[in-house]
Write a protein that holds these residues in place. Structure first.
Motif, mmCIF file in Angstrom:
data_model
loop_
_atom_site.group_PDB
_atom_site.id
_atom_site.type_symbol
_atom_site.label_atom_id
_atom_site.label_comp_id
_atom_site.label_asym_id
_atom_site.label_seq_id
_atom_site.Cartn_x
_atom_site.Cartn_y
_atom_site.Cartn_z
ATOM 1 N N GLY A 88 0.473 -0.893 -0.133
ATOM 2 C CA GLY A 88 0.179 0.303 -0.115
ATOM 3 C C GLY A 88 0.234 1.575 0.272
ATOM 4 O O GLY A 88 0.308 2.287 0.381
ATOM 5 N N PHE A 91 -0.315 3.398 -3.174
ATOM 6 C CA PHE A 91 -2.013 3.622 -2.028
ATOM 7 C C PHE A 91 -1.973 4.963 -0.922
ATOM 8 O O PHE A 91 -2.892 5.844 -1.078
ATOM 9 N N SER A 121 -3.710 2.495 -9.055
ATOM 10 C CA SER A 121 -4.064 3.495 -7.367
ATOM 11 C C SER A 121 -3.734 4.705 -7.927
ATOM 12 O O SER A 121 -4.145 5.471 -7.866
#
Length: 289
Positions: A88, A91, A121
């Motif tokens: 992530g 993100f 993303s």
């Protein structure tokens, strides 16, 4: 509630009976007469220190948020995000950028990556026409290099990438995502190191996204210069993160191990505010160290 919890007893190695006795002693401020006197003083001291050094929002609907400065001309800071693929990283930084772009007054962003055309993303921003004035994606993939007609890496950097970065206005944030994987990685590395040192004076912020905590030149200067270091305990490599907190932040290995577990259980990320005062924070927990 905390004094009645399993977490309290487990942290201090108490039986259920001892936990009840210590709880009563702490709440009444009366030292227990039993053999718990030494534990009572140690636990009370630790709890008092924690009340001044920790923010614990677990089991609540509150969260800790990080935002870019409201003044769009102000230096947006410098960050390095480190974690394995899929944890992530992109993100997280895109979420921060989106929050800034939704404000009435917006700052500018330059996003340099070899994954511009394929990273899902990024699509929410790159395909949003309302934000084209403030967000500029720079594709440094092999395909972009071939399509540019550049003779070599130097030509590609000098004609297609550096002019964009050089023209950045005060308040702009430049993000280098997966920079080691592109043909101009040496140029981007030099740019990163230079702007980590001097970008603050020009009010140009830099974000570096990396895969390894020990990434050689890609991380060594960052640890000396960046304001924020974000790691991802849920993505694996907890041992390396414990070592990093021990070696860089100065925590004991036991404390570092406890914090990595707390951040892993309470959220995806663990961010270190590396400038004084040093603070570790995630979405549900923060501690001054």
């Amino acid at each position: 509630k905390y004094l009645e919890s399993d977490d309290f007893r487990e942290r201090y190695g108490l039986t259920r009976k001892e936990g009840t006795q210590i709880q009563s002693a702490i709440q009444s401020n009366i030292v227990p007469e039993s053999g718990l006197k030494k534990k009572f003083y140690a636990i009370r001291k630790d709890l008092n220190q924690r009340l001044y050094s920790e923010i614990d929002l677990r089991n609540t609907d509150k969260t800790i948020h990080w935002r870019f400065p409201e003044n769009t001309n102000a230096w947006p800071g410098s960050q390095i995000l480190i974690g394995s693929s899929g944890v992530g990283k992109t993100f997280r930084i895109i979420s921060q950028i989106e929050e800034a772009l939704k404000r009435k007054k917006k700052r500018k962003f330059i996003y340099v990556t070899p994954e511009l055309a394929v990273d899902r993303s990024l699509k929410a921003i790159t395909h949003n026409k309302r934000w084209q004035r403030w967000f500029q994606g720079v594709d440094v993939s092999d395909a972009a290099f071939e399509e540019s007609g550049a003779a070599n890496a130097d030509d590609f950097w000098n004609k297609h990438v550096f002019p964009i970065l050089k023209a950045a206005e005060p308040g702009t944030l430049a993000v280098l995502d997966d920079a080691p994987d592109c043909i101009i990685h040496k140029h981007l590395q030099r740019f990163l190191i230079k702007y980590l040192r001097t970008g603050r004076h020009k009010r140009i912020g830099v974000v570096s996204i990396q895969h390894n905590v020990r990434g050689g030149k890609w991380t060594s200067q960052s640890f000396s210069s960046v304001k924020y270091i974000t790691l991802f305990p849920r993505g694996g490599g907890k041992g390396k993160q414990v070592d990093f907190l021990y070696e860089t932040v100065g925590l004991t290995r036991k404390h570092a191990r406890e914090l990595v577990e707390i951040f892993s259980d309470s959220g995806r990320s663990m961010t270190i505010h590396a400038w004084s005062p040093t603070v570790l924070f995630g979405p549900k927990f923060a501690v001054f160290v």
